[in-house]
Design a protein around this motif. Structure first.
Motif, PDB file in Angstrom:
ATOM      1  N   GLU A  16       5.248  37.064 -22.962  1.00 52.76           N
ATOM      2  CA  GLU A  16       6.276  37.584 -23.868  1.00 52.76           C
ATOM      3  C   GLU A  16       6.313  36.764 -25.151  1.00 52.76           C
ATOM      4  O   GLU A  16       5.880  35.618 -25.201  1.00 52.76           O
ATOM      5  N   HIS A  27       7.524  34.375 -27.987  1.00 53.78           N
ATOM      6  CA  HIS A  27       8.280  33.112 -27.980  1.00 53.78           C
ATOM      7  C   HIS A  27       8.484  32.662 -29.420  1.00 53.78           C
ATOM      8  O   HIS A  27       7.724  31.821 -29.923  1.00 53.78           O
ATOM      9  N   THR A  69       3.240  31.223 -23.138  1.00 53.43           N
ATOM     10  CA  THR A  69       3.978  29.953 -23.013  1.00 53.43           C
ATOM     11  C   THR A  69       4.447  29.680 -21.575  1.00 53.43           C
ATOM     12  O   THR A  69       4.195  28.603 -21.027  1.00 53.43           O
ATOM     13  N   ASP A  70       5.101  30.666 -20.951  1.00 54.76           N
ATOM     14  CA  ASP A  70       5.624  30.427 -19.598  1.00 54.76           C
ATOM     15  C   ASP A  70       4.503  30.223 -18.577  1.00 54.76           C
ATOM     16  O   ASP A  70       4.678  29.498 -17.582  1.00 54.76           O
ATOM     17  N   GLU A  99       3.106  26.655 -19.112  1.00 55.58           N
ATOM     18  CA  GLU A  99       4.040  25.696 -18.505  1.00 55.58           C
ATOM     19  C   GLU A  99       3.910  25.717 -16.976  1.00 55.58           C
ATOM     20  O   GLU A  99       3.835  24.657 -16.329  1.00 55.58           O
ATOM     21  N   HIS A 127      15.047  29.613 -24.895  1.00 53.44           N
ATOM     22  CA  HIS A 127      13.811  30.391 -25.016  1.00 53.44           C
ATOM     23  C   HIS A 127      13.098  30.022 -26.314  1.00 53.44           C
ATOM     24  O   HIS A 127      13.663  30.200 -27.392  1.00 53.44           O
ATOM     25  N   GLU A 141      10.764  23.997 -24.986  1.00 50.55           N
ATOM     26  CA  GLU A 141       9.482  24.707 -24.789  1.00 50.55           C
ATOM     27  C   GLU A 141       8.486  24.360 -25.892  1.00 50.55           C
ATOM     28  O   GLU A 141       7.283  24.236 -25.639  1.00 50.55           O
TER      29      GLU A 141
HETATM   30 ZN   LIG Z   1       9.489  30.608 -22.064  1.00 50.95          ZN
END
Ligand SMILES: [Zn+2]
Length: 253
Positions: free
Chosen positions: A30, A32, A40-41, A44, A158, A163
């Protein structure tokens, strides 16, 4: 080759292996803010799972990290270009199939390492726990495991300072210069209860933020990211070690 990463190990190593705990990292794809990558997620989740498992493995815990699921629940981001959505029911079906394999193969403890706020595995863990009574299922949100205020100046949830700092540490080549980032301003609901903790509705993301971020990323740095990454992986590793060694049928005192 890291023997605790399923995607890297091989049949020669695994044919007589015996793991106590499987770890399923789960991300999302998604937007960011303007400056961070869509993955990104996932980045991570990959790094936090791998580093925590490395520390746990070094301590003798028999853990195996499954490949990260790259798509999450993004039902509120339908109008944001190429935000990928898995419906919760699809997520349930995937989780059930993964658990079916682990249960059949005799790995009876699973940690879902969640990396995305829109993923909510609790109801699934309840339902699948009832169905697979031989399995110990649990979920951890790494982003809730530490007090963020001890590491970062600006709050957010977010594409925020946290992040952005993590990505500057883990994948700096994928982060645009911070001058190009938006301020991540969050618009609050006109309904008072929804701004408190006790009432909830899904927020149409594009109405809540102009740049898709929530939280000002401008004070992010690789140094802050590294410090947080070390703390979060040490904490997660301790949990993995405890889980791997725990007697799942005797957990309460
Ligand atoms: Zn994120």
């Amino acid at each position: 080759m890291r023997p605790y990463i399923l995607a890297e190990t091989n049949w020669k190593n695994l044919k007589d292996a015996d793991f106590d705990l499987a770890i399923l990292p789960w991300g999302a794809t998604e937007a960011h803010n303007y400056h961070l990558p869509y993955a990104t997620d996932v980045i991570e989740a990959d790094h936090i799972a791998a580093e925590s498992a490395r520390l746990a493995w070094k301590d003798g815990a028999r853990v195996i990290v499954l490949p990260t699921i790259p798509f999450g629940v993004n039902t509120g981001q339908a109008d944001i270009y190429l935000d990928m959505n898995l419906n919760p029911s699809t997520q349930f079906a995937i989780l059930k199939d993964v658990i079916t394999v682990l249960n059949r193969q005799g790995i009876h403890k699973l940690l879902i390492l969640n990396s995305h706020g829109g993923n909510n595995f609790k109801p699934m863990v309840r339902e699948l726990g009832l169905e697979f009574s031989n399995m110990f299922l649990c979920v951890a949100d790494w982003f809730k495991s530490l007090d963020k205020n001890q590491f970062f100046d600006e709050d957010g949830d977010h594409a925020d300072e946290l992040e952005t700092s993590l990505l500057l540490h883990l994948k700096p080549e994928l982060v645009l210069p911070l001058e190009e980032a938006g301020l991540g301003h969050e618009k609050k609901s006109k309904l008072k209860a929804l701004n408190e903790d006790w009432a909830w509705t899904e927020r149409p993301w594009s109405q809540v933020t102009d740049d898709t971020g929530i939280g000002n990323p401008k004070k992010a740095s690789a140094e802050k990211g590294e410090k947080y990454f070390q703390a979060v992986t040490q904490k997660m590793a301790r949990f993995m070690i405890e889980l791997a060694r725990a007697d799942k049928d005797n957990l309460y005192e």
